[in-house]
Write a protein that holds these residues in place. Structure first.
Motif, PDB file in Angstrom:
ATOM      1  N   UNK A 101       0.851  -1.205   0.000  1.00 55.29           N
ATOM      2  CA  UNK A 101       0.000   0.000   0.000  1.00 55.29           C
ATOM      3  C   UNK A 101       0.887   1.255   0.000  1.00 55.29           C
ATOM      4  N   UNK A 102       1.941   1.238   0.814  1.00 58.12           N
ATOM      5  CA  UNK A 102       2.854   2.393   0.879  1.00 58.12           C
ATOM      6  C   UNK A 102       3.536   2.612  -0.477  1.00 58.12           C
ATOM      7  N   UNK A 103       3.906   1.512  -1.135  1.00 59.42           N
ATOM      8  CA  UNK A 103       4.542   1.614  -2.453  1.00 59.42           C
ATOM      9  C   UNK A 103       3.549   2.160  -3.484  1.00 59.42           C
ATOM     10  N   UNK A 122       8.473 -12.852   2.528  1.00 57.26           N
ATOM     11  CA  UNK A 122       8.133 -11.560   1.929  1.00 57.26           C
ATOM     12  C   UNK A 122       9.123 -11.136   0.844  1.00 57.26           C
ATOM     13  N   UNK A 123      10.416 -11.454   1.059  1.00 59.45           N
ATOM     14  CA  UNK A 123      11.382 -11.038   0.025  1.00 59.45           C
ATOM     15  C   UNK A 123      11.184 -11.815  -1.277  1.00 59.45           C
ATOM     16  N   UNK A 129       5.230  -9.992  -7.087  1.00 62.42           N
ATOM     17  CA  UNK A 129       4.036  -9.186  -7.378  1.00 62.42           C
ATOM     18  C   UNK A 129       4.400  -7.861  -8.043  1.00 62.42           C
ATOM     19  N   UNK A 130       5.708  -7.579  -8.130  1.00 61.96           N
ATOM     20  CA  UNK A 130       6.147  -6.333  -8.753  1.00 61.96           C
ATOM     21  C   UNK A 130       6.438  -5.217  -7.763  1.00 61.96           C
ATOM     22  N   UNK A 131       6.447  -5.537  -6.463  1.00 59.49           N
ATOM     23  CA  UNK A 131       6.702  -4.518  -5.437  1.00 59.49           C
ATOM     24  C   UNK A 131       8.134  -4.646  -4.926  1.00 59.49           C
TER      25      UNK A 131
END
Ligand code: SAM
Length: 218
Positions: A101-103, A122-123, A129-131
């Motif tokens: 969301x922040x990204x 997460x990494x 997902x492209x984040x």
């Protein structure tokens, strides 16, 4: 957990409904609502639980931790007033949903998680997902001094007090959003740095977070 990355009509529809519900609950920032409408929250769930992904509830993600309730994510994101290019430190990566969301809000995100298994998950999931935030493993209760100062700092676990070290890592005009209280409930607190040793503190609504565990925490 087996992740599957398919965003079909059922999930898209449920996400729209979630955005409407958050608006009804009082989230006003259109950019935050748009970000919630964009990030596929079901990607953080095993397919068996996709029917839970767009309910406005926190949900277990393993290792005794939770993906935050969408309302809480929206509430904290709204308070942060993220501007494009803001350097944001997030303490408690968890699933990485808040990070996304922040990204989406245009921040450069530095995110730290103390639990190794969550960090390793997460990494892999977020870049897929492209984040692409900057990931760190370790105790975030001391902030990340090496990359300070930050425009904004968001803490996504409940703290017993506001760590002094975090305040020192804010730029002048920078903002910290942190839940502070006991194990049962915490008040959302915002702290604006207005000078070297001058801070403006506001206490807001009550929430229930998992504890911030570390050197400057529980
Ligand atoms: N916003 C996240 C999400 O949407 O998935 C939820 C975060 S969860 C409520 C809080 C996270 O903070 C947990 O993953 C926990 O392991 C982490 N945490 C607790 N203490 C920490 C610390 N000192 N440093 C870094 N992470 C911490």
């Amino acid at each position: 957990m087996a992740y599957k990355f398919v965003d079909n009509y059922r999930e898209k529809g449920a996400r729209k409904q979630l955005v409407n519900n958050l608006e009804k609950r009082g989230i006003e920032d259109k950019r935050v609502l748009q970000a919630i409408g964009k990030v596929p929250r079901h990607f953080f769930f095993d397919e068996t639980f996709w029917n839970q992904a767009y309910r406005d509830i926190a949900f277990p993600i393993g290792d005794g931790q939770t993906i935050s309730q969408p309302y809480t994510v929206a509430y904290q994101s709204e308070l942060l007033h993220v501007k494009k290019g803001d350097k944001v430190l997030e303490i408690g990566t968890g699933s990485g949903y808040q990070t996304c969301i922040l990204l989406e809000l245009g921040a450069e995100v530095f995110t730290i998680e103390r639990q190794e298994s969550l960090y390793h998950r997460t990494i892999q999931v977020l870049p897929y997902m492209g984040y692409k935030p900057h990931f760190f493993l370790g105790d975030g209760s001391r902030g990340i001094p090496d990359h300070a100062p930050y425009d904004k700092i968001i803490v996504t676990a409940g703290a017993p007090f506001v760590p002094e070290l975090m305040l020192k890592q804010l730029k002048y005009g920078g903002l910290l959003v942190i839940p502070v209280g006991d194990e049962k409930s915490q008040k959302m607190v915002t702290i604006l740095r207005v000078g070297e040793n001058d801070f403006e503190r506001i206490e807001l609504d009550t929430f229930r977070f998992v504890p911030l565990v570390g050197d400057q925490a529980w």
